[in-house]
Design a protein around this motif. Structure first.
Motif, mmCIF file in Angstrom:
data_model
loop_
_atom_site.group_PDB
_atom_site.id
_atom_site.type_symbol
_atom_site.label_atom_id
_atom_site.label_comp_id
_atom_site.label_asym_id
_atom_site.label_seq_id
_atom_site.Cartn_x
_atom_site.Cartn_y
_atom_site.Cartn_z
ATOM 1 N N ASP A 28 0.811 -1.224 0.000
ATOM 2 C CA ASP A 28 0.000 0.000 0.000
ATOM 3 C C ASP A 28 0.844 1.274 0.000
ATOM 4 O OD1 ASP A 28 -2.318 -1.481 0.052
ATOM 5 O OD2 ASP A 28 -2.554 -1.359 2.224
ATOM 6 N N LEU A 29 2.140 1.132 0.172
ATOM 7 C CA LEU A 29 3.022 2.285 0.283
ATOM 8 C C LEU A 29 3.561 2.687 -1.092
ATOM 9 C CD1 LEU A 29 4.752 3.727 2.838
ATOM 10 C CD2 LEU A 29 6.542 2.711 1.444
ATOM 11 N N ARG A 30 3.476 3.978 -1.382
ATOM 12 C CA ARG A 30 3.978 4.484 -2.661
ATOM 13 C C ARG A 30 4.807 5.734 -2.417
ATOM 14 N NH1 ARG A 30 -0.306 6.641 -6.820
ATOM 15 N NH2 ARG A 30 -0.082 8.511 -5.587
ATOM 16 N N LEU A 31 5.992 5.783 -3.001
ATOM 17 C CA LEU A 31 6.831 6.985 -3.015
ATOM 18 C C LEU A 31 6.878 7.470 -4.450
ATOM 19 C CD1 LEU A 31 10.019 6.298 -0.866
ATOM 20 C CD2 LEU A 31 8.308 8.050 -0.493
ATOM 21 N N GLN A 32 6.444 8.694 -4.673
ATOM 22 C CA GLN A 32 6.441 9.254 -6.021
ATOM 23 C C GLN A 32 7.352 10.464 -6.057
ATOM 24 O OE1 GLN A 32 2.625 9.969 -7.800
ATOM 25 N NE2 GLN A 32 3.448 11.406 -9.277
ATOM 26 N N CYS A 33 8.240 10.503 -7.038
ATOM 27 C CA CYS A 33 9.119 11.658 -7.209
ATOM 28 C C CYS A 33 8.315 12.807 -7.824
ATOM 29 C CB CYS A 33 10.293 11.290 -8.109
ATOM 30 S SG CYS A 33 11.433 12.658 -8.377
ATOM 31 N N VAL A 34 8.298 13.957 -7.124
ATOM 32 C CA VAL A 34 7.592 15.142 -7.616
ATOM 33 C C VAL A 34 8.561 16.297 -7.924
ATOM 34 C CG1 VAL A 34 5.374 14.566 -6.549
ATOM 35 C CG2 VAL A 34 7.068 15.877 -5.242
ATOM 36 N N GLY A 35 9.832 16.088 -7.707
ATOM 37 C CA GLY A 35 10.815 17.128 -8.002
ATOM 38 C C GLY A 35 12.222 16.593 -7.824
ATOM 39 N N PRO A 36 13.208 17.200 -8.436
ATOM 40 C CA PRO A 36 13.101 18.482 -9.120
ATOM 41 C C PRO A 36 12.488 18.325 -10.510
ATOM 42 C CG PRO A 36 15.369 17.692 -9.197
ATOM 43 C CD PRO A 36 14.586 16.718 -8.358
ATOM 44 N N THR A 37 11.689 19.301 -10.878
ATOM 45 C CA THR A 37 11.070 19.318 -12.198
ATOM 46 C C THR A 37 12.119 19.671 -13.249
ATOM 47 O OG1 THR A 37 10.509 21.645 -12.031
ATOM 48 C CG2 THR A 37 8.867 20.062 -11.214
ATOM 49 N N GLN A 38 11.766 19.532 -14.504
ATOM 50 C CA GLN A 38 12.700 19.905 -15.579
ATOM 51 C C GLN A 38 13.061 21.381 -15.504
ATOM 52 O OE1 GLN A 38 11.124 18.615 -19.344
ATOM 53 N NE2 GLN A 38 11.803 16.515 -19.022
#
Length: 174
Positions: A28-38
């Motif tokens: 159930d655990l999720r790590l999503q990369c949200v940065g650094p952006t382009q």
């Protein structure tokens, strides 16, 4: 950085790289990369702090944002990515405040847009930078109130406990 990577490889560590949109999932655990952006990568490539990996942790209804050492300029470019990852009904429960609560982090627009319920500032007592900044604390208090801001220099080790069946709990250990 190169020396760190080489040392890790010599010790047999696997090096993984993430970019915006990448996810690590375990049950159930999720790590999503949200940065650094382009945009951050292009405009702030020479600034190591600006290039901090920013991760959104999701587990059930709990969603927490870990922001590394970014400043307000980088926070502003994260808002759309974080809101998209949170989804329409998503609520940011937890914010690990950027850059040890520096006066240059946790801008008003960023905090208003994401409206975290709990904030954690990691900094040592009597640090030479004066973290957390008075300005940052005031901005955080405007969004969530003083009782939902936790600072390691005051509380020691802080653990955030959550599960599907109970509200978020904050525990301290000196």
């Amino acid at each position: 950085m190169e020396k760190l990577i080489q040392t890790a490889k010599k010790q047999g560590s696997q090096i993984l790289y993430m970019e915006v949109g990448d996810r690590l999932i375990s049950g159930d655990l999720r790590l999503q990369c949200v940065g650094p952006t382009q945009a951050i990568s292009r405009d702030f490539a020479a600034d190591c702090n600006a290039m901090s990996l920013c991760l959104l942790l999701t587990c059930g209804d709990f969603q927490g944002l870990f922001t590394g050492d970014i400043a307000m300029d980088q926070e502003a470019s994260l808002v759309a990515e974080v809101q998209s990852a949170l989804g329409e009904n998503g609520t940011l429960v937890f914010l690990k405040v950027a850059h040890h609560g520096s006066k240059y982090s946790s801008g008003e627009d960023f905090l208003d847009a994401l409206a975290p319920e709990i904030a954690l500032i990691s900094c040592g007592k009597n640090n030479s930078y004066g973290h957390p900044g008075k300005e940052t604390l005031e901005r955080l208090e405007d969004v969530m109130g003083k009782d939902d801001i936790y600072i390691t220099m005051d509380a020691g080790q802080i653990r955030i406990l959550f599960d599907q069946e109970s509200p978020v709990q904050v525990k301290f250990a000196k």
